[in-house]
Design an enzyme around this catalytic site. Structure first.
Site, short mmCIF file in Angstrom:
data_model
loop_
_atom_site.label_atom_id
_atom_site.label_comp_id
_atom_site.label_asym_id
_atom_site.label_seq_id
_atom_site.Cartn_x
_atom_site.Cartn_y
_atom_site.Cartn_z
N GLY A 112 35.06 39.31 45.51
CA GLY A 112 36.20 39.51 45.14
C GLY A 112 36.80 39.41 45.66
N ILE A 123 38.10 40.46 49.02
CA ILE A 123 37.95 39.71 50.80
C ILE A 123 36.42 39.38 50.69
CG2 ILE A 123 36.49 41.97 52.08
CD1 ILE A 123 38.53 44.12 51.38
N GLU A 170 27.46 37.82 44.32
CA GLU A 170 28.02 38.60 43.23
C GLU A 170 27.14 39.27 42.67
OE1 GLU A 170 31.58 40.05 42.92
OE2 GLU A 170 30.89 40.62 41.01
N VAL A 210 21.41 42.48 44.60
CA VAL A 210 21.02 43.19 46.27
C VAL A 210 20.24 44.41 45.89
CG1 VAL A 210 21.61 43.59 48.42
CG2 VAL A 210 22.63 42.07 46.89
N VAL A 264 32.60 45.34 48.49
CA VAL A 264 32.47 45.65 47.27
C VAL A 264 33.20 46.42 46.71
CG1 VAL A 264 29.27 45.44 47.28
CG2 VAL A 264 30.34 47.75 47.96
N ALA A 322 49.36 46.02 48.93
CA ALA A 322 50.03 46.91 50.05
C ALA A 322 51.92 47.05 49.26
CB ALA A 322 49.93 45.81 51.14
N HIS A 325 63.77 19.22 43.62
CA HIS A 325 63.09 17.89 43.43
C HIS A 325 62.64 17.03 44.78
CE1 HIS A 325 60.38 14.26 41.68
NE2 HIS A 325 61.19 13.74 42.73
P1 FAD Z 1 47.01 52.58 54.43
O1 FAD Z 1 46.67 51.62 54.12
O2 FAD Z 1 44.98 52.38 53.92
O3 FAD Z 1 47.24 53.15 54.84
C1 FAD Z 1 46.50 54.97 55.21
C2 FAD Z 1 47.10 55.24 56.67
O4 FAD Z 1 46.62 56.53 56.50
C3 FAD Z 1 46.21 55.02 57.49
O5 FAD Z 1 46.65 54.78 59.05
C4 FAD Z 1 45.17 56.29 58.14
O6 FAD Z 1 44.46 56.33 59.19
C5 FAD Z 1 46.02 57.34 57.44
N1 FAD Z 1 45.18 58.46 57.55
C6 FAD Z 1 44.46 58.96 56.29
N2 FAD Z 1 44.25 60.29 56.36
C7 FAD Z 1 44.80 60.90 57.02
C8 FAD Z 1 44.97 62.17 57.86
N3 FAD Z 1 44.62 63.06 57.01
N4 FAD Z 1 45.99 62.64 58.09
C9 FAD Z 1 46.89 61.47 58.44
N5 FAD Z 1 46.76 59.80 58.81
C10 FAD Z 1 45.84 59.96 57.48
N6 FAD Z 1 47.05 44.15 50.72
C11 FAD Z 1 47.91 43.04 49.85
O7 FAD Z 1 48.79 43.07 49.10
N7 FAD Z 1 48.10 42.13 49.99
C12 FAD Z 1 46.48 41.62 51.34
O8 FAD Z 1 46.89 40.71 51.90
C13 FAD Z 1 45.65 42.16 51.13
N8 FAD Z 1 44.22 42.29 52.56
C14 FAD Z 1 43.53 42.95 52.63
C15 FAD Z 1 42.22 42.41 53.93
C16 FAD Z 1 41.98 43.59 53.66
C17 FAD Z 1 40.67 43.15 55.02
C18 FAD Z 1 42.03 44.57 53.45
C19 FAD Z 1 41.03 45.67 54.04
C20 FAD Z 1 42.53 45.27 52.92
C21 FAD Z 1 43.94 44.39 51.98
N9 FAD Z 1 44.74 44.85 51.77
C22 FAD Z 1 45.98 44.07 50.65
C23 FAD Z 1 44.69 45.96 50.84
C24 FAD Z 1 46.07 47.21 51.74
O9 FAD Z 1 45.50 46.91 52.82
C25 FAD Z 1 45.68 48.34 51.27
O10 FAD Z 1 46.61 47.63 50.17
C26 FAD Z 1 47.32 49.01 51.89
O11 FAD Z 1 46.85 49.17 52.96
C27 FAD Z 1 47.17 50.06 50.73
O12 FAD Z 1 48.09 51.40 51.78
P2 FAD Z 1 48.27 52.39 52.07
O13 FAD Z 1 49.24 53.35 52.61
O14 FAD Z 1 47.45 53.38 50.86
O15 FAD Z 1 47.14 52.59 52.81
P1 NAD Z 2 36.75 43.70 44.71
O1 NAD Z 2 37.03 44.69 43.93
O2 NAD Z 2 38.34 42.61 45.15
O3 NAD Z 2 35.54 42.32 44.67
C1 NAD Z 2 34.21 43.77 45.09
C2 NAD Z 2 33.20 42.18 44.26
O4 NAD Z 2 32.06 43.29 44.32
C3 NAD Z 2 33.54 42.51 42.74
O5 NAD Z 2 33.52 41.60 42.72
C4 NAD Z 2 32.47 43.55 42.46
O6 NAD Z 2 32.07 42.85 41.10
C5 NAD Z 2 31.05 42.86 43.49
N1 NAD Z 2 30.28 43.73 43.84
C6 NAD Z 2 30.69 45.58 43.87
N2 NAD Z 2 29.04 45.72 43.52
C7 NAD Z 2 28.31 45.08 44.30
C8 NAD Z 2 26.89 45.03 44.82
N3 NAD Z 2 26.14 45.89 44.76
N4 NAD Z 2 26.13 43.70 44.63
C9 NAD Z 2 27.07 42.99 44.48
N5 NAD Z 2 28.33 42.54 44.60
C10 NAD Z 2 29.09 43.68 43.69
O7 NAD Z 2 36.92 44.81 46.38
P2 NAD Z 2 37.27 44.38 48.05
O8 NAD Z 2 37.03 42.77 47.82
O9 NAD Z 2 36.09 44.47 48.59
O10 NAD Z 2 38.57 44.44 48.10
C11 NAD Z 2 39.34 45.64 48.35
C12 NAD Z 2 40.50 45.62 47.80
O11 NAD Z 2 41.04 45.22 49.05
C13 NAD Z 2 40.49 45.02 46.25
O12 NAD Z 2 41.57 46.17 45.24
C14 NAD Z 2 41.24 44.14 46.94
O13 NAD Z 2 43.07 45.11 45.47
C15 NAD Z 2 42.62 44.58 48.25
N6 NAD Z 2 43.04 43.05 49.13
C16 NAD Z 2 43.66 42.83 48.23
C17 NAD Z 2 44.30 41.23 48.67
C18 NAD Z 2 44.80 40.84 48.63
O14 NAD Z 2 44.99 41.29 48.05
N7 NAD Z 2 44.89 39.39 48.97
C19 NAD Z 2 42.61 40.42 50.08
C20 NAD Z 2 41.67 41.79 50.67
C21 NAD Z 2 41.57 43.36 50.01
#
Ligand code: FAD
Ligand code: NAD
Length: 477
Positions: free
Chosen positions: A192, A194, A213, A247, A279, A329, A453
């Site tokens: 996916g 990530i 995948e 897997v 996943v 985000a 352009h």
């Molecule tokens: P979060 O960012 O997870 O923040 C929640 C906060 O609440 C955390 O600080 C946590 O510690 C805190 N918290 C939880 N429970 C409690 C509690 N009980 N008390 C106090 N604090 C608490 N999205 C994009 O749009 N673009 C991207 O490029 C992108 N790249 C990503 C790359 C990776 C590797 C990952 C993992 C995610 C990525 N995402 C991306 C997804 C994005 O990070 C999330 O969609 C976003 O952070 C969600 O925002 P949120 O505020 O809902 O939660």
């Molecule tokens: P994802 O849902 O994007 O991808 C997970 C993938 O794992 C899917 O293709 C699914 O079919 C596969 N999968 C599930 N179970 C599996 C298994 N047992 N074996 C093999 N494949 C399996 O989730 P992610 O990549 O973990 O990312 C999590 C979330 O974070 C996403 O919802 C994404 O929106 C967000 N994120 C966003 C960005 C961005 O906006 N550029 C970047 C990173 C993460």
């Protein structure tokens, strides 16, 4: 001790901190409680996005892409750099600096907007107040009373029972952002967003990457014409993506990890040095709700909310990754703005039909609206126009002519229903499509808009012309 606020937001990720700032701007006395801790033991606002998600991954994608360019593109420009080397520790230090400057920025924004930032773990009690356990001293507890409570606890990675995280060999996305050296052989479970982004980072730096995948379709959520174009390009880049791979087990030893999987051709094993499991993610709501709080979860464990992110319990709202919809985000932030305005008695709504999605590979994949497969399934009459970057002057000058722009428009009204891009800077180009769709523009509206352009955005212009078979710089089919 008890304190009173108009609004208490639980979580300071992009959903929670944006909501808190807007609520304070609306004149509401606001607190935001957050418990994020980084490996150095220090608290930081910004949640997953700033500390372990969007920002650090994009920093590493940028560095690794530059390195790839030195190896594969510079010679085409006549630039000779000899044997370019990557110092991973410098790359990681740069990433950490970017992260800390942005997380520190949120603390500053809280201060300037009069948001009370509290470092602690919050729990919604059944009497409607919020209990906070101090992050540094677990014995220290506080009670916050509020007129409105916003739940924004975010999400956490899904762990596979057959491959539990050990923070060393089998890691989640956060672990994969922190590698101190490039693994020679890297396995990724999950192809996916990530899997592709972090697989790309380490592949560009020299890892031999294998992505397993489970689904038979590559990027099943994306337009399949675009997904297939991307799959072909990633194959050329030597990202080894194996589809339909289930897997079945993982064996660890000091010398590496054996990953066992099955596909339609039988059983297979791969040997890797590190394994990323990506996943999907699930809502981080453990211990958030006291029994009897009244807040309900849906079948998948997300906090149940209506279109306005209201939980159905008086004055309790939920936003971001912990509720339905894409885990992005910008989706969480916009929900935060909407809820902050609703709490202040203003009119606000969120257009869930035009949330852009981006995958920051190279080239990038970006889309908004419906895919061709969705339109077919829904029986919508549509027309489609595509334009390749191979016919775009700017893309050629950038040595980045792979990919295309594709526009889907309603057959009768011409309204744009979906835009799909695989190409250079697709993440920036998609904004034009989002604005067009927000204003319910037609393909003709884009056709009649002057695009400078030579720019990549001319490919968007040409794709809109191609919707009516009137592209100038391509053969119309
Ligand atoms: P979060 O960012 O997870 O923040 C929640 C906060 O609440 C955390 O600080 C946590 O510690 C805190 N918290 C939880 N429970 C409690 C509690 N009980 N008390 C106090 N604090 C608490 N999205 C994009 O749009 N673009 C991207 O490029 C992108 N790249 C990503 C790359 C990776 C590797 C990952 C993992 C995610 C990525 N995402 C991306 C997804 C994005 O990070 C999330 O969609 C976003 O952070 C969600 O925002 P949120 O505020 O809902 O939660
Ligand atoms: P994802 O849902 O994007 O991808 C997970 C993938 O794992 C899917 O293709 C699914 O079919 C596969 N999968 C599930 N179970 C599996 C298994 N047992 N074996 C093999 N494949 C399996 O989730 P992610 O990549 O973990 O990312 C999590 C979330 O974070 C996403 O919802 C994404 O929106 C967000 N994120 C966003 C960005 C961005 O906006 N550029 C970047 C990173 C993460």
């Amino acid at each position: 001790m008890s304190q009173s606020f108009d609004v208490v937001v639980i979580g300071a990720g992009p959903a929670g901190y944006v909501c808190a700032i807007r609520a304070a701007q609306n004149g509401l006395k606001t607190a935001c409680v957050d418990n994020w801790k980084n490996p150095d033991g220090k608290h930081a606002f910004g949640g997953t996005c700033l500390n372990a998600g969007c920002i650090p991954s994009k920093a590493l994608l940028e560095s690794s892409e530059m390195f790839r360019k030195t190896q594969h593109e510079f010679t085409a420009h006549g630039i000779k750099v000899g044997n370019a080397q990557m110092d991973v520790s410098v790359m990681q230090a740069r990433k950490s600096k970017i992260v800390s400057s942005l997380t520190g920025g949120i603390a500053a924004l809280f201060k300037s907007n009069n948001v009370t930032g509290i470092r602690g773990t919050a729990r919604l009690l059944k009497n409607g107040s919020v209990e906070v356990t101090d992050s540094d001293d677990p014995k220290k507890k506080d009670i916050l009373e509020a007129k409105h409570i916003v739940l924004a606890p975010g999400s956490e990675p899904v762990e596979l029972k057959i491959a539990p995280f050990d923070r060393e060999q089998v890691v989640d996305s956060w672990g994969a952002l922190e590698f101190a050296a490039t693994p020679k052989r890297l396995g990724v479970v999950g192809g996916g967003v990530i899997g592709l982004e972090l697989g790309s980072v380490w592949q560009r730096l020299g890892s031999q990457v294998t992505i397993l995948e489970a689904m038979d379709n590559f990027l099943f959520m994306a337009d399949q014409q675009i997904a297939q174009a991307a799959a072909r390009e990633f194959k050329k880049q030597q990202l080894d993506i194996r589809l339909g791979a289930k897997v079945t087990g993982v064996d660890k030893s000091k010398s590496g990890i054996s990953v066992h999987y099955e596909d339609k051709d039988g059983k297979h094993d791969i040997e890797v040095d590190k394994l990323i499991v990506a996943v999907g993610r699930r809502p981080a709501i453990q211990n958030l709700l006291e029994d009897g709080s009244g807040v309900k979860l849906d079948q998948r464990g997300f906090i149940q909310v209506d279109e306005e992110c209201h939980t159905g319990v008086k004055n309790i709202w939920a936003i971001g990754d912990c509720v339905r919809g894409p885990m992005l985000a910008h989706k969480g932030s916009e929900e935060g703005v909407m809820v902050a305005d609703l709490m202040a008695g203003k009119v606000a709504e969120m257009n869930y039909d035009v949330i852009p999605s981006i995958i920051y590979t190279w080239p990038e994949i970006a889309w908004v609206g419906k895919t061709e497969e969705e339109l077919k399934k829904q029986g919508v009459k549509y027309k489609s126009g595509g334009f390749p970057f191979a016919a775009n002057g700017r893309a050629k000058a950038m040595e980045a002519a792979a990919g295309m722009v594709k526009i889907l428009a309603q057959a009768d009204t011409d309204e744009i229903l979906g835009v799909h891009i695989f190409g250079p800077m697709a993440s920036e180009m998609i904004a034009e499509a989002v604005i067009a769709m927000e204003f319910r523009a037609s393909a003709e509206d884009i056709q009649r808009t002057i695009h400078a352009h030579p720019t990549l955005s001319e490919a968007m212009h040409e794709a809109s012309l191609a919707v009516d078979k009137r592209a100038i710089h391509a053969i119309n089919r």
